[in-house]
Design a protein around this motif. Sequence first.
Motif, PDB file in Angstrom:
ATOM      1  N   ARG A   1      47.277  71.162  75.722  1.00 12.05           N
ATOM      2  CA  ARG A   1      48.644  70.295  75.567  1.00 12.05           C
ATOM      3  C   ARG A   1      48.923  69.013  75.806  1.00 12.05           C
ATOM      4  O   ARG A   1      48.328  68.642  76.613  1.00 12.05           O
ATOM      5  N   PRO A   2      49.739  68.403  74.801  1.00 12.08           N
ATOM      6  CA  PRO A   2      49.669  66.366  75.490  1.00 12.08           C
ATOM      7  C   PRO A   2      50.787  66.502  76.347  1.00 12.08           C
ATOM      8  O   PRO A   2      51.804  67.606  76.913  1.00 12.08           O
ATOM      9  N   ALA A   3      50.623  65.463  77.124  1.00 14.37           N
ATOM     10  CA  ALA A   3      50.823  65.380  78.603  1.00 14.37           C
ATOM     11  C   ALA A   3      52.661  65.533  78.858  1.00 14.37           C
ATOM     12  O   ALA A   3      53.441  66.147  79.882  1.00 14.37           O
ATOM     13  N   THR A   4      52.906  64.960  77.442  1.00 15.19           N
ATOM     14  CA  THR A   4      54.688  64.748  76.965  1.00 15.19           C
ATOM     15  C   THR A   4      55.287  66.116  76.935  1.00 15.19           C
ATOM     16  O   THR A   4      55.852  66.498  78.144  1.00 15.19           O
ATOM     17  N   VAL A   5      54.593  67.263  76.549  1.00 15.43           N
ATOM     18  CA  VAL A   5      55.010  68.485  76.005  1.00 15.43           C
ATOM     19  C   VAL A   5      54.785  68.694  77.701  1.00 15.43           C
ATOM     20  O   VAL A   5      55.997  69.773  78.363  1.00 15.43           O
ATOM     21  N   ARG A   6      53.620  69.318  78.304  1.00 15.00           N
ATOM     22  CA  ARG A   6      53.883  69.581  79.504  1.00 15.00           C
ATOM     23  C   ARG A   6      54.993  69.204  80.821  1.00 15.00           C
ATOM     24  O   ARG A   6      55.229  69.837  81.136  1.00 15.00           O
ATOM     25  N   TYR A   7      55.242  67.620  80.493  1.00 19.34           N
ATOM     26  CA  TYR A   7      56.333  66.738  81.399  1.00 19.34           C
ATOM     27  C   TYR A   7      57.093  68.311  80.788  1.00 19.34           C
ATOM     28  O   TYR A   7      58.853  67.973  82.385  1.00 19.34           O
ATOM     29  N   ALA A   8      57.720  68.073  80.004  1.00 20.34           N
ATOM     30  CA  ALA A   8      59.182  68.431  79.254  1.00 20.34           C
ATOM     31  C   ALA A   8      59.383  70.299  79.757  1.00 20.34           C
ATOM     32  O   ALA A   8      61.046  70.341  79.988  1.00 20.34           O
ATOM     33  N   GLU A   9      57.991  70.891  79.449  1.00 24.36           N
ATOM     34  CA  GLU A   9      58.238  72.059  80.279  1.00 24.36           C
ATOM     35  C   GLU A   9      58.208  72.276  81.197  1.00 24.36           C
ATOM     36  O   GLU A   9      59.346  73.129  81.927  1.00 24.36           O
ATOM     37  N   TRP A  10      57.630  71.644  82.404  1.00 19.16           N
ATOM     38  CA  TRP A  10      58.267  70.868  83.764  1.00 19.16           C
ATOM     39  C   TRP A  10      59.622  70.325  84.578  1.00 19.16           C
ATOM     40  O   TRP A  10      59.417  71.322  85.343  1.00 19.16           O
ATOM     41  N   LEU A  11      60.155  69.819  83.708  1.00 15.26           N
ATOM     42  CA  LEU A  11      61.176  69.772  83.962  1.00 15.26           C
ATOM     43  C   LEU A  11      62.419  70.656  83.657  1.00 15.26           C
ATOM     44  O   LEU A  11      63.155  70.997  84.247  1.00 15.26           O
ATOM     45  N   GLN A  12      61.909  71.466  82.558  1.00 15.49           N
ATOM     46  CA  GLN A  12      63.308  72.418  81.710  1.00 15.49           C
ATOM     47  C   GLN A  12      63.110  73.903  83.561  1.00 15.49           C
ATOM     48  O   GLN A  12      64.026  74.182  83.760  1.00 15.49           O
ATOM     49  N   ARG A  13      61.886  73.655  83.889  1.00 15.79           N
ATOM     50  CA  ARG A  13      61.472  75.097  84.478  1.00 15.79           C
ATOM     51  C   ARG A  13      62.020  74.126  85.805  1.00 15.79           C
ATOM     52  O   ARG A  13      62.762  75.401  86.396  1.00 15.79           O
ATOM     53  N   LEU A  14      61.752  73.376  86.414  1.00 11.85           N
ATOM     54  CA  LEU A  14      63.030  72.738  87.558  1.00 11.85           C
ATOM     55  C   LEU A  14      64.039  72.221  87.319  1.00 11.85           C
ATOM     56  O   LEU A  14      65.291  72.734  88.487  1.00 11.85           O
ATOM     57  N   ALA A  15      64.882  72.755  86.587  1.00 11.29           N
ATOM     58  CA  ALA A  15      66.163  72.737  86.161  1.00 11.29           C
ATOM     59  C   ALA A  15      66.406  74.142  86.390  1.00 11.29           C
ATOM     60  O   ALA A  15      67.896  74.364  86.865  1.00 11.29           O
TER      61      ALA A  15
END
Length: 305
Positions: free
Chosen positions: A58-72
Amino acid sequence: MWNFLLQRALLALAVALATSAVTFALLNLSIDPAAALVGDTDDPLVVEQVRKQLGLDRPATVRYAEWLQRLAAGDLGESYVLRQPVLEVFAQHAPVTLKLAFLSLLVTVLVAVPLGIAAAARPDSAWDRLSLTLAAALQASPNFWLGLVFILFFAVHLGWLPVSGDQTWANFVLPALILGTASVPNVMRLTRSGLIDVLQADFIRTARAKGYTGWALLRRHALRNALLPVVGVLAVTLGNSLGGSMVTEVVFAMNGLGRLALNSVLTGDIPTLQMLVLLMALVFVGVTFMADLLNAWLDPRIRVN
């Protein structure tokens, strides 16, 4: 005071977000976790299958956004290699690094500060020149070389200390000495130069006129002002050690955060590396914040500002 705490909290959040974004981009540009996990294979289908299983297609931006959501939500992800939550992996390795960091800081303080005080009390004396020579020698000695010398002398020749491992406190003596002595030159020079400057100040002459001499003069009037820059350097030193000293932990086969970071780089374990870099940034912000509070306690002028 509350404004100061709020500013520091916002700074920590900004540092964490910036660090996470830069780390995510650099890791995804430089490491292919799928190829690292598969190992020596020429079959691109296998690599592509692993990449899809990990969600790396998947695109890196999508994976980074999901990582931020999990981090929160307090979820830092799962290690690609160990198949464990990265927080559990961190909890398994952090105690070793914590012990090593604080012991090495204790070595630095016990060696560097007395040397700096003794050198400043008698500038240009034989003791001053000896202290500066020792600091220069330690500055020029690489950690890995000094570690091997200590192992050969204390462990192999004398047999006093274990060579590797982290099971007992005896295992931490040599690594703490290596890490601690590496920071001695900077702390010793700062203590010496700061104390020499303070001893030439007007309020010191006034204290001498009141009858203060020797250790009483240093303890009551000089040291609090001279140690202000030293506190900042010790905070950075502690932050570096808490982040994991990779070379020292590898030389002494210690299972700490430094060795975990090295293994994560070699195996392409991006979630673990992201967690380590993020926590290291937060540790630096927290340690420097504590140093600011200590400096404010040492110098009332900082509290007024």
